[in-house]
Scaffold this motif. Structure first.
Motif, PDB file in Angstrom:
ATOM      1  N   GLY A 260       0.707  -1.597   0.138  1.00  0.00           N
ATOM      2  CA  GLY A 260      -0.261  -0.118  -0.129  1.00  0.00           C
ATOM      3  C   GLY A 260       0.778   1.032  -0.233  1.00  0.00           C
ATOM      4  N   ALA A 261      -0.419   2.679   0.362  1.00  0.00           N
ATOM      5  CA  ALA A 261       0.706   3.749  -0.060  1.00  0.00           C
ATOM      6  C   ALA A 261       2.025   4.274   1.093  1.00  0.00           C
ATOM      7  CB  ALA A 261      -0.066   4.497  -0.067  1.00  0.00           C
ATOM      8  N   VAL A 262       2.461   4.943   1.208  1.00  0.00           N
ATOM      9  CA  VAL A 262       3.547   4.477   2.658  1.00  0.00           C
ATOM     10  C   VAL A 262       3.413   6.305   2.952  1.00  0.00           C
ATOM     11  CG1 VAL A 262       5.843   5.737   3.476  1.00  0.00           C
ATOM     12  CG2 VAL A 262       5.277   3.954   1.557  1.00  0.00           C
ATOM     13  N   GLY A 263       2.995   6.875   4.413  1.00  0.00           N
ATOM     14  CA  GLY A 263       2.096   7.633   4.726  1.00  0.00           C
ATOM     15  C   GLY A 263       1.083   7.958   5.302  1.00  0.00           C
ATOM     16  N   ASP A 264       0.168   7.238   4.392  1.00  0.00           N
ATOM     17  CA  ASP A 264      -1.094   6.713   5.280  1.00  0.00           C
ATOM     18  C   ASP A 264      -0.840   6.572   7.190  1.00  0.00           C
ATOM     19  OD1 ASP A 264      -2.463   6.893   3.236  1.00  0.00           O
ATOM     20  OD2 ASP A 264      -2.157   5.373   2.592  1.00  0.00           O
ATOM     21  N   THR A 265      -2.161   7.475   7.484  1.00  0.00           N
ATOM     22  CA  THR A 265      -1.948   7.128   8.830  1.00  0.00           C
ATOM     23  C   THR A 265      -3.935   6.790   9.751  1.00  0.00           C
ATOM     24  OG1 THR A 265      -2.560  10.099   9.896  1.00  0.00           O
ATOM     25  CG2 THR A 265      -0.449   9.303   9.086  1.00  0.00           C
ATOM     26  N   ALA A 266      -3.108   6.632  10.854  1.00  0.00           N
ATOM     27  CA  ALA A 266      -4.939   6.038  11.537  1.00  0.00           C
ATOM     28  C   ALA A 266      -4.919   6.588  12.916  1.00  0.00           C
ATOM     29  CB  ALA A 266      -4.851   4.788  11.266  1.00  0.00           C
ATOM     30  N   ILE A 267      -5.801   7.501  12.751  1.00  0.00           N
ATOM     31  CA  ILE A 267      -6.234   8.680  14.359  1.00  0.00           C
ATOM     32  C   ILE A 267      -6.548   7.291  15.429  1.00  0.00           C
ATOM     33  CG2 ILE A 267      -6.367  10.310  15.375  1.00  0.00           C
ATOM     34  CD1 ILE A 267      -5.634  11.831  13.136  1.00  0.00           C
ATOM     35  N   PHE A 268      -5.968   7.841  16.234  1.00  0.00           N
ATOM     36  CA  PHE A 268      -6.776   6.701  17.776  1.00  0.00           C
ATOM     37  C   PHE A 268      -7.112   7.758  18.563  1.00  0.00           C
ATOM     38  CE2 PHE A 268      -5.051   3.497  15.282  1.00  0.00           C
ATOM     39  CZ  PHE A 268      -6.226   1.851  14.680  1.00  0.00           C
ATOM     40  N   GLU A 269      -8.148   7.152  19.845  1.00  0.00           N
ATOM     41  CA  GLU A 269      -8.268   7.577  20.940  1.00  0.00           C
ATOM     42  C   GLU A 269      -7.930   6.842  21.864  1.00  0.00           C
ATOM     43  OE1 GLU A 269     -11.363  11.225  23.024  1.00  0.00           O
ATOM     44  OE2 GLU A 269     -12.239  10.210  21.361  1.00  0.00           O
ATOM     45  N   MET A 270      -7.384   7.438  22.816  1.00  0.00           N
ATOM     46  CA  MET A 270      -7.094   6.388  24.202  1.00  0.00           C
ATOM     47  C   MET A 270      -8.062   6.680  25.048  1.00  0.00           C
ATOM     48  SD  MET A 270      -5.790   3.880  25.303  1.00  0.00           S
ATOM     49  CE  MET A 270      -3.004   3.433  24.776  1.00  0.00           C
ATOM     50  N   VAL A 271      -9.241   5.689  25.037  1.00  0.00           N
ATOM     51  CA  VAL A 271     -10.102   5.637  26.535  1.00  0.00           C
ATOM     52  C   VAL A 271     -10.205   4.384  27.498  1.00  0.00           C
ATOM     53  CG1 VAL A 271     -11.314   6.762  24.539  1.00  0.00           C
ATOM     54  CG2 VAL A 271     -11.800   4.213  24.864  1.00  0.00           C
ATOM     55  N   PHE A 272     -10.568   4.397  28.300  1.00  0.00           N
ATOM     56  CA  PHE A 272     -10.695   3.454  29.350  1.00  0.00           C
ATOM     57  C   PHE A 272     -10.977   1.778  29.122  1.00  0.00           C
ATOM     58  CE2 PHE A 272     -12.505   1.069  32.557  1.00  0.00           C
ATOM     59  CZ  PHE A 272     -11.656   0.793  33.711  1.00  0.00           C
ATOM     60  N   GLY A 273     -11.029   1.330  27.850  1.00  0.00           N
ATOM     61  CA  GLY A 273     -11.686   0.337  27.316  1.00  0.00           C
ATOM     62  C   GLY A 273     -10.664   0.387  26.149  1.00  0.00           C
ATOM     63  N   GLY A 274      -9.849   0.557  26.203  1.00  0.00           N
ATOM     64  CA  GLY A 274      -9.307   0.830  24.910  1.00  0.00           C
ATOM     65  C   GLY A 274      -8.416   1.905  23.721  1.00  0.00           C
ATOM     66  N   LEU A 275      -8.827   1.464  22.853  1.00  0.00           N
ATOM     67  CA  LEU A 275      -8.465   2.122  21.775  1.00  0.00           C
ATOM     68  C   LEU A 275      -9.933   2.543  20.849  1.00  0.00           C
ATOM     69  CD1 LEU A 275      -4.605   1.500  20.449  1.00  0.00           C
ATOM     70  CD2 LEU A 275      -5.707   3.434  21.709  1.00  0.00           C
ATOM     71  N   LYS A 276     -10.090   3.351  20.037  1.00  0.00           N
ATOM     72  CA  LYS A 276     -11.165   3.597  19.277  1.00  0.00           C
ATOM     73  C   LYS A 276     -10.978   4.701  18.282  1.00  0.00           C
ATOM     74  CE  LYS A 276     -14.234   6.960  21.124  1.00  0.00           C
ATOM     75  NZ  LYS A 276     -15.337   7.587  21.553  1.00  0.00           N
ATOM     76  N   GLN A 277     -10.591   4.126  17.454  1.00  0.00           N
ATOM     77  CA  GLN A 277     -10.477   5.055  15.544  1.00  0.00           C
ATOM     78  C   GLN A 277     -10.774   6.003  15.777  1.00  0.00           C
ATOM     79  OE1 GLN A 277     -11.140   3.376  12.164  1.00  0.00           O
ATOM     80  NE2 GLN A 277     -13.385   2.612  12.827  1.00  0.00           N
ATOM     81  N   VAL A 278     -10.583   7.193  15.444  1.00  0.00           N
ATOM     82  CA  VAL A 278     -10.855   8.280  15.228  1.00  0.00           C
ATOM     83  C   VAL A 278     -11.249   8.955  13.755  1.00  0.00           C
ATOM     84  CG1 VAL A 278     -10.658  11.457  15.407  1.00  0.00           C
ATOM     85  CG2 VAL A 278     -10.011   9.239  17.033  1.00  0.00           C
TER      86      VAL A 278
END
Length: 455
Positions: A260-278
C-alpha cells in the motif's frame, strides 16, 4: 556436531567486530553502538538454515499471470482507518513491524485487533514481556473474552514457528521481538544477532504458512526502532505508533509498506476500554470555532494517499530579548526562519525585531513545502493583526525570492478544502491550468509572488 559459538561484539555503525565491549567504537568513534553478536568458531556469523526436502532444491516457479491477486483475501482489522494504512487489510503471509515508545499503547492496539479478528478464527498472542494473567487483566478491562484468542509466553523462535505451523491461526502477534531468542545462539535477547536471526525465522514461517505475523518492537531514544536496520528491511510493513502517552490521541503511521501507500495514517483515541478510531479528523486538526482570529489560516497536506485539512497558527510579538526567537511546533523550524526572512525582504515586515511562534493545531507534525504559503500568510496575519476568513485556504511552496511554486496532488487538496466549507483558495499560478473549471464551488486565486496576497 554443532560448532562452538564464541561471544563477539560488533559496531552497528561501521560493522567492525571486536573481542570485547567498549563504549566508544575504536574504528568509527561512535558511542553506544557496540553490541554483542554470535560468531561460530570458524569466524562466520550464525544464520538460520531451513532444511529443504532432499529431492527438491528449489521452489517451483509460477507464471506471473497465474498468481492470484490478494485483493479479495485480505483480512480486515476491524478498524477502517488501520485497513487503509495497511493498504486494504492484512495480507496473508505478511510480516508487520509495529514500533513505538513505551506506554504509547502498542500492546493495547494489537489486543484490539485480535478481538476484532477472533470472530473469523484463532488468533495467537505471544508475549515475552507479560504473563498470561497480566494480559488477562488488560483483556478484562477491554472486554476481550473470545475463546479464539490463544495466549503463550514462549520466547524461543523455533518453538513459536512450530506452534504457528501446528495451529495455523488467522494472525499472530509477538510482543515483543526484543524478548525472542533463537535457541542455538548464546546471545542475550535483544542483541543484534538475536533480532536478525529470530526475525528471519518468522519471515520464513509467515511466507511458508501464509499466516500474517505482527512483531512489536521497542524504539531507541532517537525515536527509531531498536536493532539493526536489517530488521526493517526484512519485514513487509513498518508502522510507527506515535503520540504523547499523557494525551488521548495516538497516530499510527506507515513508513514502509509493500502492499500500500507509504505515509498513510490512522488516528486513535485512548479511552478506558482500549483504543477507538477517530473518523472525523477535522475536530482534531481544525479549531471548531468559526470566529476569525489573526495568525490562523487553513491549508491541506498529503498524508500518504489522502489529503488532510490543517490549521496553521502563528504569533508575532515584539521581542523582549536582545535576539528575536523563532520557534515552531509541528512544523520545520528552519522553514519558519526562511519564510520570515522572505517576508522581511519582499514585504518589508521588520520581523527581525519580533519573536515568531508557529504551530500546527492538533499536535500533528508535518514537514511539507506545500504549507509554505499558509505559514507565510499566518505570520503576516499575526504581524498585521489582520484576521483571515475561515472560508479562505492557502496552498503553495514559497521560494527564496518570494515566488510561489506549484505543489503536487493539487486536486485532492482542493477537494479536501471544499469538503470543510472553504470557498476561496490561493494556489500557485503553475497549478491553475490543471484545476481551472474543475471545482465550481471554489474560487481559485492563482498567485505568483507573496506580494499578491495583499498583506
Amino acid at each position: 556436531m554443532a560448532k562452538k559459538q564464541l561471544p563477539q561484539y560488533q559496531c552497528k555503525s561501521c560493522g567492525d567486530t571486536f573481542s570485547r565491549w567498549a563504549g566508544k567504537c575504536p574504528s568509527c568513534g561512535e558511542w553506544n553502538q557496540i553490541d554483542e553478536v554470535g560468531i561460530t568458531s570458524s569466524g562466520r556469523f550464525d544464520s538460520p538454515v531451513f532444511e529443504k526436502p532432499k529431492d527438491r532444491r528449489y521452489t517451483d516457479p509460477k507464471s506471473i499471470g497465474s498468481v492470484v491477486s490478494d485483493a479479495h483475501i485480505r483480512t480486515t482489522t476491524g478498524f477502517s482507518e488501520l485497513d487503509l494504512v495497511l493498504g486494504g487489510g492484512i495480507v496473508p503471509g505478511s510480516l508487520v513491524l509495529v514500533g513505538g515508545e513505551p506506554g504509547v499503547g502498542k500492546s493495547t492496539l494489537v489486543l484490539e485487533i485480535a478481538k476484532n479478528i477472533a470472530d473469523e478464527g484463532k488468533v495467537l498472542y505471544i508475549s515475552g514481556e507479560e504473563s498470561a494473567s497480566q494480559i488477562g487483566l488488560r483483556a478484562k478491562r477491554m472486554g476481550v473474552t473470545s475463546e479464539n484468542i490463544l495466549l503463550s509466553s514462549e520466547v524461543y523462535a523455533e518453538n513459536i514457528s512450530q506452534m504457528i505451523s501446528d495451529l495455523k491461526p488467522k494472525v499472530v502477534f509477538i510482543d515483543s521481538i526484543q524478548t525472542i531468542l533463537k535457541e542455538s545462539l548464546v546471545n542475550q535477547a535483544g542483541t543484534i544477532t538475536q533480532l536478525r536471526e529470530s526475525s528471519q525465522i518468522f519471515l520464513e514461517t509467515a511466507k511458508r504458512t501464509s499466516v500474517p505475523i505482527f512483531l512489536i518492537g521497542h524504539i531507541t531514544k532517537e525515536g527509531q526502532i531498536a536493532g539493526p536496520k536489517v530488521l526493517e528491511h526484512l519485514v513487509d510493513t513498518v508502522l510507527y505508533f506515535e503520540g504523547d502517552r499523557f494525551n488521548y490521541y495516538r497516530i499510527l503511521r506507515a513508513v514502509k509498506n509493500r502492499f500500500g501507500a507509504v505515509g498513510d495514517t490512522a488516528i486513535f483515541e485512548m479511552v478506558f476500554g482500549g483504543l477507538k478510531q477517530v473518523l472525523d479528523r477535522h475536530r482534531l486538526f481544525i479549531s471548531p470555532e468559526s470566529e476569525e482570529r489573526s495568525g490562523s489560516v487553513l491549508s491541506s497536506v498529503m498524508e500518504g494517499s489522502r489529503a488532510i485539512s490543517v490549521e496553521v497558527q502563528a504569533l508575532v510579538t515584539k521581542s523582549s530579548y536582545g535576539q528575536a526567537r523563532r520557534m515552531a511546533e509541528g512544523l520545520d523550524n528552519r522553514r519558519v526562519i526562511l519564510l520570515s526572512a522572505v517576508l522581511e525582504k519582499y514585504l518589508g515586515f521588520p520581523l527581525s525585531e519580533s519573536d515568531i511562534f508557529s504551530n500546527l493545531a492538533g499536535g500533528l507534525s508535518i514537514d511539507e513545502p506545500s504549507l509554505d504559503l499558509a505559514i507565510a500568510a499566518s505570520i503576516a496575519s499575526s504581524f498585521k493583526d489582520k484576521p483571515v476568513s475561515r472560508e479562505i485556504g492557502f496552498l503553495g511552496e514559497v521560494g527564496l525570492s518570494g515566488e510561489v511554486r506549484s505543489v503536487g496532488q493539487i486536486t485532492l487538496r482542493l477537494k479536501e478544502l471544499a469538503g470543510i466549507g472553504i470557498s476561496k483558495v490561493y494556489i500557485p499560478q503553475g497549478n491553475f491550468k490543471e484545476v481551472e473549471g474543475v471545482f465550481t464551488s471554489l474560487e481559485l486565486s492563482p498567485v505568483k509572488h507573496l506580494q499578491e496576497l495583499g498583506f
